[in-house]
Design a protein around this motif. Structure first.
Motif, PDB file in Angstrom:
ATOM      1  N   THR A 221      14.880 -25.469  18.569  1.00  0.00           N
ATOM      2  CA  THR A 221      15.769 -24.316  18.482  1.00  0.00           C
ATOM      3  C   THR A 221      15.266 -23.185  19.379  1.00  0.00           C
ATOM      4  N   ASP A 222      16.115 -22.190  19.613  1.00  0.00           N
ATOM      5  CA  ASP A 222      15.701 -21.034  20.414  1.00  0.00           C
ATOM      6  C   ASP A 222      14.516 -20.329  19.760  1.00  0.00           C
ATOM      7  N   GLU A 223      14.516 -20.268  18.436  1.00  0.00           N
ATOM      8  CA  GLU A 223      13.420 -19.603  17.736  1.00  0.00           C
ATOM      9  C   GLU A 223      12.109 -20.350  17.948  1.00  0.00           C
ATOM     10  N   GLU A 224      12.154 -21.676  17.917  1.00  0.00           N
ATOM     11  CA  GLU A 224      10.952 -22.468  18.156  1.00  0.00           C
ATOM     12  C   GLU A 224      10.464 -22.295  19.591  1.00  0.00           C
ATOM     13  N   VAL A 225      11.398 -22.180  20.528  1.00  0.00           N
ATOM     14  CA  VAL A 225      11.042 -21.931  21.927  1.00  0.00           C
ATOM     15  C   VAL A 225      10.348 -20.581  22.059  1.00  0.00           C
ATOM     16  N   ARG A 226      10.904 -19.564  21.398  1.00  0.00           N
ATOM     17  CA  ARG A 226      10.305 -18.222  21.448  1.00  0.00           C
ATOM     18  C   ARG A 226       8.909 -18.223  20.836  1.00  0.00           C
ATOM     19  N   GLU A 227       8.734 -18.946  19.736  1.00  0.00           N
ATOM     20  CA  GLU A 227       7.421 -19.013  19.094  1.00  0.00           C
ATOM     21  C   GLU A 227       6.395 -19.679  20.014  1.00  0.00           C
ATOM     22  N   ALA A 228       6.815 -20.744  20.712  1.00  0.00           N
ATOM     23  CA  ALA A 228       5.909 -21.429  21.646  1.00  0.00           C
ATOM     24  C   ALA A 228       5.552 -20.506  22.812  1.00  0.00           C
ATOM     25  N   LEU A 229       6.525 -19.775  23.315  1.00  0.00           N
ATOM     26  CA  LEU A 229       6.274 -18.832  24.413  1.00  0.00           C
ATOM     27  C   LEU A 229       5.315 -17.733  23.967  1.00  0.00           C
ATOM     28  N   ALA A 230       5.501 -17.242  22.742  1.00  0.00           N
ATOM     29  CA  ALA A 230       4.609 -16.194  22.228  1.00  0.00           C
ATOM     30  C   ALA A 230       3.184 -16.736  22.082  1.00  0.00           C
ATOM     31  N   ALA A 231       3.047 -17.956  21.574  1.00  0.00           N
ATOM     32  CA  ALA A 231       1.726 -18.556  21.409  1.00  0.00           C
ATOM     33  C   ALA A 231       1.047 -18.776  22.753  1.00  0.00           C
ATOM     34  N   ALA A 232       1.851 -19.005  23.801  1.00  0.00           N
ATOM     35  CA  ALA A 232       1.316 -19.213  25.149  1.00  0.00           C
ATOM     36  C   ALA A 232       1.157 -17.897  25.908  1.00  0.00           C
ATOM     37  N   GLN A 233       1.247 -16.783  25.192  1.00  0.00           N
ATOM     38  CA  GLN A 233       1.049 -15.450  25.799  1.00  0.00           C
ATOM     39  C   GLN A 233       2.090 -15.152  26.880  1.00  0.00           C
ATOM     40  N   CYS A 234       3.332 -15.545  26.617  1.00  0.00           N
ATOM     41  CA  CYS A 234       4.401 -15.369  27.610  1.00  0.00           C
ATOM     42  C   CYS A 234       5.364 -14.234  27.261  1.00  0.00           C
ATOM     43  N   ASP A 235       5.042 -13.401  26.275  1.00  0.00           N
ATOM     44  CA  ASP A 235       5.969 -12.340  25.877  1.00  0.00           C
ATOM     45  C   ASP A 235       6.293 -11.404  27.032  1.00  0.00           C
ATOM     46  N   ASP A 236       5.297 -11.127  27.894  1.00  0.00           N
ATOM     47  CA  ASP A 236       5.551 -10.233  29.030  1.00  0.00           C
ATOM     48  C   ASP A 236       6.503 -10.866  30.035  1.00  0.00           C
ATOM     49  N   ILE A 237       6.449 -12.187  30.163  1.00  0.00           N
ATOM     50  CA  ILE A 237       7.359 -12.891  31.075  1.00  0.00           C
ATOM     51  C   ILE A 237       8.791 -12.787  30.553  1.00  0.00           C
ATOM     52  N   VAL A 238       8.961 -13.053  29.260  1.00  0.00           N
ATOM     53  CA  VAL A 238      10.296 -12.991  28.650  1.00  0.00           C
ATOM     54  C   VAL A 238      10.864 -11.579  28.775  1.00  0.00           C
ATOM     55  N   ALA A 239      10.008 -10.573  28.541  1.00  0.00           N
ATOM     56  CA  ALA A 239      10.461  -9.179  28.548  1.00  0.00           C
ATOM     57  C   ALA A 239      10.962  -8.740  29.924  1.00  0.00           C
TER      58      ALA A 239
END
Length: 227
Positions: free
Chosen positions: A71-89
């Motif tokens: 799901t999109d939520e699971e994708v977001r959680e994986a991105l957050a765990a991989a320190q990708c929040d700045d990329i998404v933002a």
């Protein structure tokens, strides 16, 4: 770890059967990998290489390639765990931003973090990291190291590294040279033996000191020789 050409990548590649051992065997859960259905083996192994490529798809779909039903939520959680929040933002449409031609482009270190998010989402019990920080700048390397902590939790991680600082905390370090295991042990144990690993560590520390000294000299020169 070990000298270049020592067989590190070759050894790790035997696990997902990129090629097979000409003698001996590689066991996963006590079973020879050659006796495991290839699809089942791939479900149990995730790998991140030193050079990863992203697809001409959205960021979400690039991560979801590891598990299409996520799901999109699971994708977001994986991105957050991989320190990708700045990329998404920074992306105009977040995880729905198209990457590549006509879309957004990411740096090499950012691509590595997305590849780690993909591996985290796959949730495989075995992870192979082949020089995953090789081409990352210091800022991205620090973030990748944090992502490793999430990726390693509850999993068996095989990490190939030139930068010895990345393996100091490993449960076991295997030193390979010319296709053979030279030493095994923890960082402290290997240093105490004064063997190949100890020599590599001494060279690594000298190289780090040289870079710091060189930077300091440049600063002094820029100030006209003032200390």
């Amino acid at each position: 770890v070990g000298p270049s050409g020592g067989g590190k990548s070759t050894c790790a590649s035997l696990i997902p059967r990129f090629w097979d051992a000409s003698s001996g065997s590689v066991l996963v859960g006590g079973v020879d990998v050659r006796d495991i259905d290839p699809h089942e083996l791939m479900d149990h192994v995730a790998f991140v290489f030193q050079t990863n490529k992203l697809f001409h798809q959205t960021l979400a779909d690039n991560v979801r390639a590891a598990r299409p039903d996520a799901t999109d939520e699971e994708v977001r959680e994986a991105l957050a765990a991989a320190q990708c929040d700045d990329i998404v933002a920074k992306l105009p449409r977040g995880i729905d931003t198209m990457l590549g031609t006509g879309g957004a482009y990411l740096s090499g270190g950012e691509v590595q973090r997305v590849a780690l998010a993909r591996a985290i989402l796959k949730d495989a019990p075995i992870v192979v990291l082949d020089e995953a920080t090789a081409f990352a700048d210091p800022e991205n390397e620090a973030l990748i190291q944090r992502a490793f902590a999430h990726l390693a939790c509850g999993r068996t991680v095989i990490m190939i590294a030139h930068r010895l600082s990345t393996v100091v905390g490993a449960d076991k370090i295997v030193v390979l040279d010319q296709g053979r295991v030279q030493e095994t042990g923890t960082h402290a144990e290997l240093l105490s033996r004064d063997g190949l690993y100890a020599k590599m560590w001494a060279e690594y520390e000298r190289a780090a000191s040289w870079k710091i000294a060189a930077a300091a000299e440049e600063v002094v020169a820029a100030k006209g020789g003032e200390a």
